[in-house]
Motif scaffolding. Structure first.
Motif, PDB file in Angstrom:
ATOM      1  N   GLY A 120       0.822  -1.182  -0.030  1.00  0.00           N
ATOM      2  CA  GLY A 120       0.004   0.043  -0.179  1.00  0.00           C
ATOM      3  C   GLY A 120       0.895   1.311  -0.136  1.00  0.00           C
ATOM      4  N   VAL A 121       0.401   2.190  -0.838  1.00  0.00           N
ATOM      5  CA  VAL A 121       1.210   3.335  -0.859  1.00  0.00           C
ATOM      6  C   VAL A 121       0.391   4.574  -0.794  1.00  0.00           C
ATOM      7  CG1 VAL A 121       2.571   4.728  -2.089  1.00  0.00           C
ATOM      8  CG2 VAL A 121       2.991   2.516  -2.027  1.00  0.00           C
ATOM      9  N   SER A 122       0.529   5.465  -0.050  1.00  0.00           N
ATOM     10  CA  SER A 122      -0.330   6.909  -0.187  1.00  0.00           C
ATOM     11  C   SER A 122       0.697   7.784   0.281  1.00  0.00           C
ATOM     12  CB  SER A 122      -1.409   6.704   1.270  1.00  0.00           C
ATOM     13  OG  SER A 122      -0.768   6.709   2.477  1.00  0.00           O
ATOM     14  N   SER A 123       0.149   9.126  -0.248  1.00  0.00           N
ATOM     15  CA  SER A 123       0.711  10.226  -0.309  1.00  0.00           C
ATOM     16  C   SER A 123      -0.206  11.563   0.036  1.00  0.00           C
ATOM     17  CB  SER A 123       1.489  10.547  -1.613  1.00  0.00           C
ATOM     18  OG  SER A 123       0.482  11.079  -2.810  1.00  0.00           O
ATOM     19  N   ASP A 124       0.661  12.476   0.704  1.00  0.00           N
ATOM     20  CA  ASP A 124       0.030  13.828   0.898  1.00  0.00           C
ATOM     21  C   ASP A 124       0.768  14.859   0.139  1.00  0.00           C
ATOM     22  OD1 ASP A 124      -1.525  15.911   1.941  1.00  0.00           O
ATOM     23  OD2 ASP A 124      -0.170  16.129   3.852  1.00  0.00           O
ATOM     24  N   PRO A 125       0.367  15.645  -0.914  1.00  0.00           N
ATOM     25  CA  PRO A 125      -1.003  15.331  -1.540  1.00  0.00           C
ATOM     26  C   PRO A 125      -1.304  14.082  -2.362  1.00  0.00           C
ATOM     27  CG  PRO A 125       0.155  16.746  -2.786  1.00  0.00           C
ATOM     28  CD  PRO A 125       0.900  16.526  -1.612  1.00  0.00           C
ATOM     29  N   PRO A 126      -2.451  13.487  -2.575  1.00  0.00           N
ATOM     30  CA  PRO A 126      -2.890  12.380  -3.259  1.00  0.00           C
ATOM     31  C   PRO A 126      -2.662  12.684  -4.690  1.00  0.00           C
ATOM     32  CG  PRO A 126      -4.780  13.228  -2.269  1.00  0.00           C
ATOM     33  CD  PRO A 126      -3.798  14.002  -1.834  1.00  0.00           C
ATOM     34  N   GLY A 127      -2.504  11.512  -5.510  1.00  0.00           N
ATOM     35  CA  GLY A 127      -2.740  11.694  -6.981  1.00  0.00           C
ATOM     36  C   GLY A 127      -1.272  11.585  -7.300  1.00  0.00           C
ATOM     37  N   ALA A 128      -0.337  11.321  -6.675  1.00  0.00           N
ATOM     38  CA  ALA A 128       1.188  11.066  -7.138  1.00  0.00           C
ATOM     39  C   ALA A 128       1.321   9.823  -7.930  1.00  0.00           C
ATOM     40  CB  ALA A 128       2.166  11.269  -5.846  1.00  0.00           C
ATOM     41  N   ARG A 129       2.351   9.983  -8.789  1.00  0.00           N
ATOM     42  CA  ARG A 129       2.555   8.734  -9.490  1.00  0.00           C
ATOM     43  C   ARG A 129       3.564   7.710  -8.744  1.00  0.00           C
ATOM     44  NH1 ARG A 129       5.941   9.159 -15.392  1.00  0.00           N
ATOM     45  NH2 ARG A 129       6.615   6.889 -15.192  1.00  0.00           N
ATOM     46  N   VAL A 130       3.196   6.336  -8.783  1.00  0.00           N
ATOM     47  CA  VAL A 130       4.169   5.541  -8.111  1.00  0.00           C
ATOM     48  C   VAL A 130       4.895   4.652  -9.034  1.00  0.00           C
ATOM     49  CG1 VAL A 130       4.147   3.761  -6.422  1.00  0.00           C
ATOM     50  CG2 VAL A 130       2.684   5.771  -6.241  1.00  0.00           C
ATOM     51  N   ILE A 131       6.136   4.534  -8.829  1.00  0.00           N
ATOM     52  CA  ILE A 131       6.876   3.599  -9.848  1.00  0.00           C
ATOM     53  C   ILE A 131       7.472   2.599  -8.709  1.00  0.00           C
ATOM     54  CG2 ILE A 131       8.849   3.432 -11.401  1.00  0.00           C
ATOM     55  CD1 ILE A 131       8.217   6.382 -12.104  1.00  0.00           C
ATOM     56  N   ALA A 132       7.467   1.099  -9.148  1.00  0.00           N
ATOM     57  CA  ALA A 132       8.070   0.387  -8.025  1.00  0.00           C
ATOM     58  C   ALA A 132       9.001  -0.414  -8.973  1.00  0.00           C
ATOM     59  CB  ALA A 132       6.933  -0.627  -7.690  1.00  0.00           C
ATOM     60  N   SER A 133      10.347  -0.181  -8.612  1.00  0.00           N
ATOM     61  CA  SER A 133      11.489  -0.859  -9.072  1.00  0.00           C
ATOM     62  C   SER A 133      11.454  -0.533 -10.476  1.00  0.00           C
ATOM     63  CB  SER A 133      11.606  -2.464  -8.892  1.00  0.00           C
ATOM     64  OG  SER A 133      11.686  -2.495  -7.512  1.00  0.00           O
ATOM     65  N   GLY A 134      11.269   0.686 -10.981  1.00  0.00           N
ATOM     66  CA  GLY A 134      11.373   0.906 -12.559  1.00  0.00           C
ATOM     67  C   GLY A 134      10.124   0.883 -13.336  1.00  0.00           C
ATOM     68  N   LYS A 135       9.043   0.272 -12.625  1.00  0.00           N
ATOM     69  CA  LYS A 135       7.638   0.144 -13.256  1.00  0.00           C
ATOM     70  C   LYS A 135       6.647   0.618 -12.728  1.00  0.00           C
ATOM     71  CE  LYS A 135       9.269  -4.767 -14.145  1.00  0.00           C
ATOM     72  NZ  LYS A 135       9.057  -6.089 -13.529  1.00  0.00           N
ATOM     73  N   PRO A 136       6.072   1.775 -13.612  1.00  0.00           N
ATOM     74  CA  PRO A 136       4.864   2.392 -13.129  1.00  0.00           C
ATOM     75  C   PRO A 136       3.865   1.455 -12.557  1.00  0.00           C
ATOM     76  CG  PRO A 136       5.440   3.025 -15.368  1.00  0.00           C
ATOM     77  CD  PRO A 136       6.109   1.660 -14.936  1.00  0.00           C
ATOM     78  N   VAL A 137       3.127   1.846 -11.441  1.00  0.00           N
ATOM     79  CA  VAL A 137       2.016   1.023 -10.893  1.00  0.00           C
ATOM     80  C   VAL A 137       0.723   1.439 -10.732  1.00  0.00           C
ATOM     81  CG1 VAL A 137       3.734  -0.855  -9.801  1.00  0.00           C
ATOM     82  CG2 VAL A 137       3.069   1.171  -8.504  1.00  0.00           C
ATOM     83  N   GLY A 138       0.763   2.910 -10.776  1.00  0.00           N
ATOM     84  CA  GLY A 138      -0.453   3.887 -10.335  1.00  0.00           C
ATOM     85  C   GLY A 138      -0.331   5.052  -9.841  1.00  0.00           C
ATOM     86  N   THR A 139      -1.429   5.680  -9.138  1.00  0.00           N
ATOM     87  CA  THR A 139      -1.319   6.894  -8.678  1.00  0.00           C
ATOM     88  C   THR A 139      -1.981   6.623  -7.158  1.00  0.00           C
ATOM     89  OG1 THR A 139      -3.374   7.499  -9.305  1.00  0.00           O
ATOM     90  CG2 THR A 139      -1.502   8.239 -10.622  1.00  0.00           C
ATOM     91  N   THR A 140      -1.282   7.435  -6.180  1.00  0.00           N
ATOM     92  CA  THR A 140      -1.630   7.280  -4.898  1.00  0.00           C
ATOM     93  C   THR A 140      -3.096   7.847  -4.713  1.00  0.00           C
ATOM     94  OG1 THR A 140      -0.633   9.262  -4.358  1.00  0.00           O
ATOM     95  CG2 THR A 140       0.590   7.525  -4.021  1.00  0.00           C
ATOM     96  N   PRO A 141      -4.075   7.152  -3.629  1.00  0.00           N
ATOM     97  CA  PRO A 141      -3.479   6.049  -2.934  1.00  0.00           C
ATOM     98  C   PRO A 141      -3.799   4.770  -3.858  1.00  0.00           C
ATOM     99  CG  PRO A 141      -5.680   6.954  -2.133  1.00  0.00           C
ATOM    100  CD  PRO A 141      -5.183   7.836  -3.110  1.00  0.00           C
ATOM    101  N   LEU A 142      -2.933   3.652  -3.657  1.00  0.00           N
ATOM    102  CA  LEU A 142      -3.244   2.599  -4.145  1.00  0.00           C
ATOM    103  C   LEU A 142      -2.613   1.290  -3.298  1.00  0.00           C
ATOM    104  CD1 LEU A 142      -0.769   1.402  -6.801  1.00  0.00           C
ATOM    105  CD2 LEU A 142      -0.172   3.694  -5.702  1.00  0.00           C
ATOM    106  N   HIS A 143      -2.899   0.185  -3.904  1.00  0.00           N
ATOM    107  CA  HIS A 143      -2.389  -0.970  -3.425  1.00  0.00           C
ATOM    108  C   HIS A 143      -1.940  -2.006  -4.691  1.00  0.00           C
ATOM    109  CE1 HIS A 143      -4.123  -0.346   0.625  1.00  0.00           C
ATOM    110  NE2 HIS A 143      -3.198  -1.201   0.940  1.00  0.00           N
ATOM    111  N   PHE A 144      -1.026  -2.356  -4.698  1.00  0.00           N
ATOM    112  CA  PHE A 144      -0.489  -3.282  -5.847  1.00  0.00           C
ATOM    113  C   PHE A 144       0.158  -4.477  -5.421  1.00  0.00           C
ATOM    114  CE2 PHE A 144       3.235  -0.661  -4.875  1.00  0.00           C
ATOM    115  CZ  PHE A 144       4.263  -1.250  -5.102  1.00  0.00           C
ATOM    116  N   GLU A 145       0.442  -5.574  -6.195  1.00  0.00           N
ATOM    117  CA  GLU A 145       1.057  -6.746  -6.017  1.00  0.00           C
ATOM    118  C   GLU A 145       2.409  -6.835  -6.325  1.00  0.00           C
ATOM    119  OE1 GLU A 145      -0.521  -9.636  -4.332  1.00  0.00           O
ATOM    120  OE2 GLU A 145      -1.840  -8.174  -4.254  1.00  0.00           O
ATOM    121  N   ALA A 146       3.245  -7.208  -5.379  1.00  0.00           N
ATOM    122  CA  ALA A 146       4.726  -7.380  -5.716  1.00  0.00           C
ATOM    123  C   ALA A 146       5.228  -8.588  -5.183  1.00  0.00           C
ATOM    124  CB  ALA A 146       5.437  -6.253  -4.834  1.00  0.00           C
ATOM    125  N   GLN A 147       6.417  -8.966  -6.014  1.00  0.00           N
ATOM    126  CA  GLN A 147       6.947 -10.465  -5.578  1.00  0.00           C
ATOM    127  C   GLN A 147       7.748 -10.285  -4.153  1.00  0.00           C
ATOM    128  OE1 GLN A 147       6.766 -13.458  -7.266  1.00  0.00           O
ATOM    129  NE2 GLN A 147       5.443 -12.326  -8.600  1.00  0.00           N
TER     130      GLN A 147
END
Length: 169
Positions: A69-96
């Motif tokens: 789970g990733v959240s940010s203040d302010p919301p709506g930020a772009r999230v990149i996990a190990s070089g791969k875009p996964v969405g915008t905050t707030p979000l939950h994504f699956e990781a190995q």
């Protein structure tokens, strides 16, 4: 069975089965028939081999990914996990589970923030260690990524506004 890993469920099922078989062995044997020791030892050896297959370790049968789970203040930020875009905050994504994870959070007008989620031994891995101390077979579960989990699995990030540099003359 909810909340019980396959290892624990199988262990309980095998224990109950062996207990019932032990009770049936105590039943009276009809006249003219004898229970010979070699047959009983073969039965116990086969039962032990079957139990060993089921007790191969919780982690071998556990989930290979987990929800981050990733959240940010302010919301709506772009999230990149190990070089791969996964969405915008707030979000939950699956990781190995087996890998360390670098989380990058970006938003226009704000400084990019980075967090590293390292892996640590999870509950299934601990059960494999405990089971391995009693019976060596569960140690094989530690080879699986399901033996580990990310620490932390939920992160909150406060984004700082970018510093505007005044031009110098």
């Amino acid at each position: 069975r909810r909340g019980t890993c396959d290892f624990c469920f199988n262990y309980m099922a095998i224990s109950a089965m062996l207990h019932l078989l032990d009770k049936t062995r105590q039943l009276p044997i009809p006249e003219g028939r004898e229970m010979k020791w070699p047959k009983m030892w073969n039965f116990r050896l086969i039962s032990l081999l079957i139990a060993s297959c089921y007790l191969a370790g919780c982690s071998l049968f556990g989930p290979r990914s987990e929800s981050i789970g990733v959240s940010s203040d302010p919301p709506g930020a772009r999230v990149i996990a190990s070089g791969k875009p996964v969405g915008t905050t707030p979000l939950h994504f699956e990781a190995q589970r087996g890998d360390n994870l670098l989380i990058e959070v970006q938003k226009s007008g704000y400084q990019t923030q980075y967090r590293t989620l390292s892996r640590k031994m999870g509950t299934l891995g601990i059960l494999d260690i405990v089971g391995g101390a009693i019976w060596l077979v569960p140690f094989f579960g530690l080879l699986s990524s399901a033996a580990y989990e990310h620490d932390p699995a939920e992160i909150g990030i406060t984004l700082e506004p970018e510093q505007k540099v005044a031009p110098t003359h």
